[in-house]
Design an enzyme around this catalytic site. Structure first.
Site, mmCIF file in Angstrom:
data_model
loop_
_atom_site.group_PDB
_atom_site.id
_atom_site.type_symbol
_atom_site.label_atom_id
_atom_site.label_comp_id
_atom_site.label_asym_id
_atom_site.label_seq_id
_atom_site.Cartn_x
_atom_site.Cartn_y
_atom_site.Cartn_z
ATOM 1 N N TYR A 1 -2.667 6.964 8.795
ATOM 2 C CA TYR A 1 -1.572 6.024 8.484
ATOM 3 C C TYR A 1 -0.845 6.405 7.191
ATOM 4 O O TYR A 1 0.378 6.641 7.217
ATOM 5 C CB TYR A 1 -2.076 4.572 8.462
ATOM 6 C CG TYR A 1 -0.996 3.601 8.038
ATOM 7 C CD1 TYR A 1 0.045 3.261 8.902
ATOM 8 C CD2 TYR A 1 -0.986 3.046 6.751
ATOM 9 C CE1 TYR A 1 1.066 2.397 8.503
ATOM 10 C CE2 TYR A 1 0.031 2.182 6.345
ATOM 11 C CZ TYR A 1 1.045 1.856 7.231
ATOM 12 O OH TYR A 1 2.061 1.010 6.826
ATOM 13 N N LYS B 1 3.060 7.820 6.873
ATOM 14 C CA LYS B 1 4.099 7.116 6.103
ATOM 15 C C LYS B 1 4.677 8.040 5.023
ATOM 16 O O LYS B 1 5.882 8.025 4.764
ATOM 17 C CB LYS B 1 3.537 5.836 5.465
ATOM 18 C CG LYS B 1 3.133 4.747 6.431
ATOM 19 C CD LYS B 1 4.247 4.227 7.310
ATOM 20 C CE LYS B 1 5.234 3.325 6.642
ATOM 21 N NZ LYS B 1 6.220 2.759 7.593
#
Ligand SMILES: NC(=O)C1=CN([C@@H]2O[C@H](COP(=O)(O)OP(=O)(O)OC[C@H]3O[C@@H](n4cnc5c(N)ncnc54)[C@H](O)[C@@H]3O)[C@@H](O)[C@H]2O)C=CC1
Ligand SMILES: C[C@@H](CO)CCC[C@@H](C)[C@H]1CC[C@H]2[C@@H]3[C@H](O)CC4=CC(=O)CC[C@]4(C)[C@H]3CC[C@]12C
EC number: 1.1.1.-
Length: 368
Positions: free
Chosen positions: A159, A163
């Site tokens: 994650y 990002k």
């Protein structure tokens, strides 16, 4: 509220407009962007609440689509003046594969950028995350830092990696020539942990507390500060950035901004108790009830169980080595960059944010 004296000329697109943050952005735009003519909401899953928005003065267009499909994105972007790209896979619990997280968060963002370039959209706002900075794999604290605070931003989890990559793509795209010859203007907003109406994890903790007889047990020392920001203020910041990007392109283009407000600095659990306490829950222990090594062991055990059970079922508990590390590492921001660059002041005070969130937890109880 929309002011009829101003011409309604702008077309906005919000990707992920049916998510937790996206819904607040959509509602905020309708309330606070008087120049809006059409609001396009692009999401994999469209919410039934969209119907009620279609009766207002702004044309609301719901588009069911997937950011990983370049042609769907391009069709949605064509003719939009501003794109707010908030769609993303927020998974730190191992529910989806790292490949899927990368595809949605990175390739999806690349598709949005290319669509802007190909169709002539000039303003792109990306919802990034504090996670692109940290906590890092070394668990080093980031104590009330700002956008310029030096910090070793090194990640392993899919994650934050996704990002960070996506944010880089967006910032590097600033200045690219779009159809028509003008430059693309981009910027990225980095919320800390968002809370407020619609926050699923808050609801999960609430129900866990109810199951445990109205108690939650302290796992993290109260001294570990975790940055939090109210969803209404994050949405407001998106709306302001979208409005100001055109006028202050030289200053704001290619910039990152932490999303902040006046929410107090507290540990993750103590902060949650600001809402769960008034809803009847109690946090047991002034210090963690379990030694940290035992939590580490349980988190590792959860990872093993997730792997073993994968062929049979999806086991994705809140506690895993990554979430434990994030919850157990101080990460707070203290900055005024958004105020200096585009006049941001939080729209909701801490008291109002708290009251609204408590009200939501209380009313969401029956519907869970
Ligand atoms: N929740 C938090 O504390 C924080 C969230 N963020 C970022 O804010 C953004 C929004 O997050 P949340 O509202 O919390 O998540 P969410 O999961 O509630 O919303 C994400 C939305 O994106 C949509 N979406 C997912 N995959 C898609 C795809 N392939 N195509 C089109 N739409 C798709 C989902 O259907 C959902 O409506 C994300 O980019 C996230 O990384 C950043 C910092 C903190
Ligand atoms: C160890 C447990 C004891 O009660 C508590 C576990 C809590 C975790 C599930 C959360 C603690 C910190 C949260 C993350 C943080 O707010 C930053 C985030 C930013 C994002 O962009 C997405 C969500 C998240 C990763 C958020 C997820 C949940 C926590 C790990």
């Amino acid at each position: 509220m929309a002011n009829s004296a101003q011409t309604q000329e702008l077309v906005y697109l919000v990707t992920g407009g049916c998510g937790f943050l996206g819904e607040h952005v959509v509602r905020m735009l309708l309330q606070r962007e008087p120049r809006l003519r059409e609001l396009r909401i692009f999401d994999l899953h469209l919410g039934p609440w969209l119907e009620e928005l279609k009766t207002g003065p702004v044309q609301v267009t719901a588009i069911q689509g997937d950011v990983t499909q370049a042609h769907e994105v391009a069709a949605a972007v064509a003719g939009a003046h501003v794109v707010i790209h908030t769609a993303g896979l927020v998974d730190v619990f191992g529910k989806t594969s790292p490949e899927t997280i990368h595809e949605v968060n990175v390739q999806g963002t690349q598709n949005v950028i290319e669509a802007c370039v190909q169709t002539g959209t000039r303003f792109l706002i990306y919802t990034s995350s504090m996670e692109v900075v940290g906590p890092n794999i070394k668990g080093q604290p980031f104590y009330r830092g700002n956008e310029n605070t030096p910090y070793e931003a090194v990640h392993r989890h899919p994650y934050p990696c996704s990002k960070a990559l996506a944010e880089r793509l967006v910032l590097e795209a600033n200045g690219r020539e779009v159809l028509g010859g003008l430059p693309l203007v981009t910027c990225a907003l980095r919320p800390t942990g968002i809370y407020g109406e619609g926050h699923q994890i808050m609801k999960d903790f609430y129900h866990q507390g109810l199951r445990l007889g109205g108690r939650l047990f302290r796992a993290i020392p109260a001294s570990v500060e975790h940055g939090r920001v109210y969803v209404g203020n994050v949405a407001w910041m998106h709306v302001l950035v979208a409005r100001e990007l055109e006028h202050r392109a030289a200053l704001m283009g290619g910039q990152v901004y932490f999303c902040y407000d006046n929410s107090p600095y507290k540990s993750y659990e103590d902060f949650n108790m600001e809402f769960l306490g008034p809803c009847g829950l109690r946090l047991v222990g002034t210090r963690p009830l379990m030694p940290y090594w035992l939590l580490v062991l349980l988190a590792a055990l959860n990872t093993l169980l997730q792997w073993l059970l994968r062929p049979l079922l999806l086991y994705a508990p809140l506690l895993n080595p990554y979430t434990l590390a994030v919850a157990n590492t101080t990460f707070t921001v203290s900055t005024d960059k958004a105020r200096r660059h585009f006049g941001y002041e939080p729209l909701f005070s801490w008291e109002e944010s708290r009251t609204r969130t408590i009200h939501w937890v209380q009313t969401a109880e029956g519907s869970a």
